[in-house]
Design a protein around this motif. Structure first.
Motif, PDB file in Angstrom:
ATOM      1  N   SER A   1     -82.755 -28.272   0.633  1.00 28.62           N
ATOM      2  CA  SER A   1     -81.728 -28.725   1.317  1.00 28.62           C
ATOM      3  C   SER A   1     -80.789 -27.800   1.976  1.00 28.62           C
ATOM      4  CB  SER A   1     -80.799 -30.122   0.779  1.00 28.62           C
ATOM      5  OG  SER A   1     -80.093 -29.332  -0.403  1.00 28.62           O
ATOM      6  N   PHE A   2     -80.492 -26.890   1.158  1.00 27.38           N
ATOM      7  CA  PHE A   2     -79.862 -25.339   1.681  1.00 27.38           C
ATOM      8  C   PHE A   2     -80.544 -24.929   2.657  1.00 27.38           C
ATOM      9  CE2 PHE A   2     -77.993 -21.063   0.764  1.00 27.38           C
ATOM     10  CZ  PHE A   2     -76.758 -21.560   1.387  1.00 27.38           C
ATOM     11  N   LEU A   3     -81.737 -24.785   2.575  1.00 31.80           N
ATOM     12  CA  LEU A   3     -82.612 -23.931   3.706  1.00 31.80           C
ATOM     13  C   LEU A   3     -82.389 -24.726   5.115  1.00 31.80           C
ATOM     14  CD1 LEU A   3     -84.740 -22.067   4.490  1.00 31.80           C
ATOM     15  CD2 LEU A   3     -86.447 -23.848   4.133  1.00 31.80           C
ATOM     16  N   GLN A   4     -82.307 -26.227   5.145  1.00 33.19           N
ATOM     17  CA  GLN A   4     -82.167 -27.254   6.166  1.00 33.19           C
ATOM     18  C   GLN A   4     -80.926 -26.727   6.667  1.00 33.19           C
ATOM     19  OE1 GLN A   4     -84.819 -28.691   7.576  1.00 33.19           O
ATOM     20  NE2 GLN A   4     -83.827 -29.792   9.058  1.00 33.19           N
ATOM     21  N   GLU A   5     -79.889 -26.681   5.795  1.00 31.50           N
ATOM     22  CA  GLU A   5     -78.428 -26.592   6.228  1.00 31.50           C
ATOM     23  C   GLU A   5     -78.255 -25.116   7.085  1.00 31.50           C
ATOM     24  OE1 GLU A   5     -74.156 -27.004   6.682  1.00 31.50           O
ATOM     25  OE2 GLU A   5     -76.022 -28.325   6.272  1.00 31.50           O
ATOM     26  N   LEU A   6     -78.912 -24.183   6.377  1.00 30.99           N
ATOM     27  CA  LEU A   6     -78.958 -22.922   7.055  1.00 30.99           C
ATOM     28  C   LEU A   6     -79.356 -22.803   8.566  1.00 30.99           C
ATOM     29  CD1 LEU A   6     -79.923 -20.595   4.261  1.00 30.99           C
ATOM     30  CD2 LEU A   6     -77.613 -20.577   5.369  1.00 30.99           C
ATOM     31  N   ARG A   7     -80.590 -23.612   8.518  1.00 28.15           N
ATOM     32  CA  ARG A   7     -81.213 -23.495   9.909  1.00 28.15           C
ATOM     33  C   ARG A   7     -80.651 -24.430  10.876  1.00 28.15           C
ATOM     34  NH1 ARG A   7     -87.467 -24.259   7.534  1.00 28.15           N
ATOM     35  NH2 ARG A   7     -88.052 -21.940   7.010  1.00 28.15           N
ATOM     36  N   SER A   8     -79.863 -25.568  10.316  1.00 21.89           N
ATOM     37  CA  SER A   8     -79.305 -26.262  11.386  1.00 21.89           C
ATOM     38  C   SER A   8     -77.742 -25.669  11.912  1.00 21.89           C
ATOM     39  CB  SER A   8     -78.655 -27.750  10.491  1.00 21.89           C
ATOM     40  OG  SER A   8     -77.579 -27.383   9.526  1.00 21.89           O
ATOM     41  N   ARG A   9     -77.440 -24.624  11.287  1.00 20.30           N
ATOM     42  CA  ARG A   9     -76.228 -23.900  12.010  1.00 20.30           C
ATOM     43  C   ARG A   9     -76.864 -22.609  12.684  1.00 20.30           C
ATOM     44  NH1 ARG A   9     -71.693 -24.232   8.698  1.00 20.30           N
ATOM     45  NH2 ARG A   9     -71.425 -26.320   7.663  1.00 20.30           N
ATOM     46  N   GLY A  10     -78.092 -22.588  13.072  1.00 20.74           N
ATOM     47  CA  GLY A  10     -78.414 -21.717  13.665  1.00 20.74           C
ATOM     48  C   GLY A  10     -78.931 -20.326  12.901  1.00 20.74           C
ATOM     49  N   ILE A  11     -79.058 -20.377  11.939  1.00 23.81           N
ATOM     50  CA  ILE A  11     -79.159 -19.006  11.159  1.00 23.81           C
ATOM     51  C   ILE A  11     -80.583 -19.069  10.639  1.00 23.81           C
ATOM     52  CG2 ILE A  11     -78.756 -17.675   8.932  1.00 23.81           C
ATOM     53  CD1 ILE A  11     -76.024 -19.410   8.745  1.00 23.81           C
ATOM     54  N   ASN A  12     -81.561 -17.817  11.230  1.00 23.10           N
ATOM     55  CA  ASN A  12     -82.867 -17.642  10.924  1.00 23.10           C
ATOM     56  C   ASN A  12     -83.043 -17.550   9.460  1.00 23.10           C
ATOM     57  OD1 ASN A  12     -82.875 -17.836  13.586  1.00 23.10           O
ATOM     58  ND2 ASN A  12     -83.516 -15.642  13.818  1.00 23.10           N
ATOM     59  N   SER A  13     -83.686 -18.527   9.045  1.00 19.54           N
ATOM     60  CA  SER A  13     -84.080 -18.572   7.498  1.00 19.54           C
ATOM     61  C   SER A  13     -85.340 -18.739   6.866  1.00 19.54           C
ATOM     62  CB  SER A  13     -82.899 -19.414   6.685  1.00 19.54           C
ATOM     63  OG  SER A  13     -81.849 -19.492   7.333  1.00 19.54           O
ATOM     64  N   GLU A  14     -85.860 -18.250   5.668  1.00 24.21           N
ATOM     65  CA  GLU A  14     -86.986 -18.588   5.157  1.00 24.21           C
ATOM     66  C   GLU A  14     -86.882 -18.541   3.659  1.00 24.21           C
ATOM     67  OE1 GLU A  14     -90.476 -15.815   5.956  1.00 24.21           O
ATOM     68  OE2 GLU A  14     -89.117 -14.688   7.386  1.00 24.21           O
ATOM     69  N   LEU A  15     -87.705 -19.607   3.076  1.00 25.07           N
ATOM     70  CA  LEU A  15     -87.808 -19.698   1.730  1.00 25.07           C
ATOM     71  C   LEU A  15     -88.991 -19.306   1.222  1.00 25.07           C
ATOM     72  CD1 LEU A  15     -86.907 -21.219  -0.992  1.00 25.07           C
ATOM     73  CD2 LEU A  15     -88.025 -23.273   0.059  1.00 25.07           C
ATOM     74  N   TYR A  16     -89.006 -18.301   0.254  1.00 26.08           N
ATOM     75  CA  TYR A  16     -90.354 -17.793  -0.145  1.00 26.08           C
ATOM     76  C   TYR A  16     -91.001 -18.978  -1.185  1.00 26.08           C
ATOM     77  CZ  TYR A  16     -93.555 -14.156  -1.372  1.00 26.08           C
ATOM     78  OH  TYR A  16     -94.811 -13.433  -1.361  1.00 26.08           O
ATOM     79  N   PRO A  17     -92.191 -19.274  -1.078  1.00 27.52           N
ATOM     80  CA  PRO A  17     -92.950 -20.225  -2.012  1.00 27.52           C
ATOM     81  C   PRO A  17     -92.557 -19.959  -3.349  1.00 27.52           C
ATOM     82  CG  PRO A  17     -94.210 -19.984  -0.060  1.00 27.52           C
ATOM     83  CD  PRO A  17     -92.990 -18.756  -0.063  1.00 27.52           C
ATOM     84  N   ALA A  18     -92.474 -20.881  -4.206  1.00 28.79           N
ATOM     85  CA  ALA A  18     -92.365 -20.543  -5.858  1.00 28.79           C
ATOM     86  C   ALA A  18     -93.581 -19.983  -6.073  1.00 28.79           C
ATOM     87  CB  ALA A  18     -92.110 -21.838  -6.645  1.00 28.79           C
ATOM     88  N   GLY A  19     -93.720 -19.213  -7.243  1.00 28.78           N
ATOM     89  CA  GLY A  19     -94.752 -18.790  -8.023  1.00 28.78           C
ATOM     90  C   GLY A  19     -95.008 -17.286  -8.043  1.00 28.78           C
ATOM     91  N   ALA A  20     -94.328 -16.507  -7.149  1.00 30.33           N
ATOM     92  CA  ALA A  20     -94.340 -14.983  -7.212  1.00 30.33           C
ATOM     93  C   ALA A  20     -93.143 -14.556  -7.790  1.00 30.33           C
ATOM     94  CB  ALA A  20     -94.236 -14.555  -5.526  1.00 30.33           C
ATOM     95  N   LYS A  21     -93.382 -13.404  -8.306  1.00 29.54           N
ATOM     96  CA  LYS A  21     -92.651 -12.368  -9.134  1.00 29.54           C
ATOM     97  C   LYS A  21     -91.446 -12.193  -8.152  1.00 29.54           C
ATOM     98  CE  LYS A  21     -95.755 -10.850 -12.508  1.00 29.54           C
ATOM     99  NZ  LYS A  21     -96.260  -9.366 -13.264  1.00 29.54           N
ATOM    100  N   MET A  22     -90.236 -11.906  -8.761  1.00 31.94           N
ATOM    101  CA  MET A  22     -89.132 -11.707  -8.040  1.00 31.94           C
ATOM    102  C   MET A  22     -88.905 -10.267  -7.129  1.00 31.94           C
ATOM    103  SD  MET A  22     -86.336 -12.888  -6.830  1.00 31.94           S
ATOM    104  CE  MET A  22     -86.232 -14.223  -8.002  1.00 31.94           C
TER     105      MET A  22
END
Length: 527
Positions: free
Chosen positions: A454-475
């Protein structure tokens, strides 16, 4: 299926995401200046009818047009076309037809016999598959027009029997297609019509540094106005766009084709204006001796060249050059008209202030394209060894070739690919050019991923280019991803962040990080 070694045709290139970001930086900078001066964008097809392009660029230009082989049954019927052609030739020769307009002397008969033998040899190679379609087409350049006897005289259906298997071609430039566009849409556009166009063009040239077979042009043209204000503003457009791209030292060269025509008139060679312009346009490449040699080969005498030398090697300020030109062209009304037009452009610039450009009157500037009739431009950077990065000129009746007479126009082009190479060599691309994503959300597990959506969607709705790295990878892998993509910020979400509502916000450039609410992060990223 057999494996194929991956490659691209010579003179073409792939563009990576980083390269595309830089190219778009160039395009967007130039487009913004075009729009600032009132130009509107159009696009035309990749392919044009061959008849649209041929004869518009001079003999040398026509040779560089990429022709497109017709598709479908036409190519499969090549054998039948050749059979028909061979049948007609053999009927002329083997049956020894004697019509009133067929010469009977032995020399002429042998000439026709040799043509027939030539085609019979080609047909044999074609049937035996020892010659390719491309080779066959290249070698089959003799038509029935070479024969005195016509197909009608022989009782054969009157149709063109030569192998016209290419009716289309790739764009050589954007100006001729634009002229065709204006004619086809003349009832829909408002004059003067100011358009810009950013699209690729193709030329069958020898690839080398700064010269490609496929490259982009950024053109601006105005048709329906003969005012020299247009030429004056193009100088301003070059100055502003190239300055905005970071260039500090570049020269806008200007000349006038009427001046060149006047020079040809003065030396008594008005019919050889094309030979003259093509030769002197090569001065910076082959030097004065090379130009003289080429002019000699074209029939210019030593006396002609002695008259040309002072003009070709003209020195001094722009004003001093014009004074000298007026003296040299005093018996040519065409040449004096060209001087008037150059002075008119300079008069406008008394009211303008250039940022970085130097404007130079260069009599050796010819630009080989046949359609230029007035002012001509060429732009060169003085910071890098590179050919011209822009050029253009006035064309008084280009649309007349398509049936619309008397519509004057003038245009310029930016060589985007060469400009790219210049900016790359001078390291002028902004560091932020490659930043396509502004923030990456990193999470430790599936729960964090779900929490982030939901936060990712909020960022994009504000015109901020955003990505979410899929779960499962090391930090570490997630943060390396951000660094490799030049992403300036990351947000880390784990169990502590989900419980407190304060998210770990990190500046990837400075390494600083802090705990902030979602609202505060949005505020920072929106600045």
């Amino acid at each position: 299926m057999a494996s194929v070694k991956p490659s691209v045709p010579r003179g073409t290139r792939d563009f990576s995401p980083a390269e595309m970001a830089k190219r778009n930086y160039i395009f967007d900078t130039i487009k913004s200046v075009f729009r600032k001066y009132g130009y509107q964008q159009i696009e035309t097809p990749t392919m044009e009818n061959l008849s649209t392009l041929m004869g518009k660029y001079g003999d040398e230009g026509d040779k560089l047009i990429f022709k497109v082989l017709d598709s479908g049954d036409f190519v499969s019927n090549i054998q039948g076309e050749f059979d028909t052609l061979f049948t007609v030739i053999n009927k002329i020769i083997s049956k020894n037809i004697r019509l009133s307009n067929l010469p009977e002397n032995d020399a002429d008969y042998k000439y026709y016999r040799d043509i027939a033998d030539y085609y019979i040899d080609l047909r044999t190679k074609w049937v035996d598959k020892t010659i390719s379609v491309e080779e066959l087409i290249k070698l089959s350049n003799i038509s029935l027009d070479d024969f005195i006897v016509s197909p009608i005289d022989l009782g054969i259906e009157s149709k063109k029997l030569t192998l016209d298997i290419s009716e289309k071609a790739l764009r050589y430039d954007l100006t001729v297609p634009f002229a065709r566009y204006v004619v086809m849409h003349q009832n829909e556009i408002t004059m003067p019509f100011k358009r810009f166009q950013v699209q690729p063009v193709w030329r069958a040239d020898r690839p080398q540094k700064g010269r490609y077979r496929e490259f982009y042009q950024c053109d601006a043209d105005v048709v329906g106005s003969n005012s020299l204000l247009n030429e004056a503003e193009f100088i301003l457009i070059y100055d502003e766009a190239l300055t905005n791209l970071g260039l500090n030292d570049f020269t806008i060269k200007i000349n006038n084709r009427k001046i060149l025509s006047g020079i040809a008139e003065v030396i008594g060679k008005p019919d050889q204006i094309i030979d003259l312009t093509v030769a002197i346009d090569k001065l910076d490449k082959i030097g004065l001796d090379g130009v003289i040699k080429e002019l000699n080969e074209k029939g210019f005498t030593d006396t002609d060249i002695e008259k040309l030398k002072p003009v070709i090697l003209l020195q001094g300020t722009n004003e001093e050059k014009l004074v000298s030109l007026r003296k040299a062209l005093k018996y040519s009304q065409t040449g004096l008209k060209g001087c008037d037009e150059i002075e008119g452009i300079f008069a406008y610039h008394q009211h303008f202030k250039l940022q970085k450009a130097t404007v130079e009157l260069d009599i050796t500037l010819a630009r080989g394209l046949n359609y230029y009739t007035g002012a001509i431009f060429e732009v060169k950077t003085n910071e890098v060894a590179m050919g011209s990065i822009g050029g253009g000129g006035r064309y008084d009746d280009l649309t007349g070739m398509f049936g619309l007479k008397g519509l004057t126009g003038v245009g310029i082009s930016f060589g985007a690919d060469r400009i790219y190479d210049v900016l790359e060599e001078l390291k002028l691309f902004p560091e932020t050019t490659n930043q396509t994503t502004k923030v990456l959300i990193c999470c430790f597990d599936k729960a964090g991923e779900t929490y982030s959506l939901s936060f990712l969607q909020e960022l994009r709705s504000r015109g901020i280019n955003s990505e979410l790295y899929p779960a499962g990878a090391k930090m570490k892998k997630q943060l390396d991803y951000a660094n490799n993509k030049n992403i300036p910020y990351t947000i880390v979400i784990g169990s502590d962040e989900m419980e407190s509502g304060l998210l770990t916000f990190k500046n990837m450039q400075t390494g600083e990080q802090e705990k902030l609410s979602a609202e505060m992060i949005v505020a920072v990223l929106s600045e």
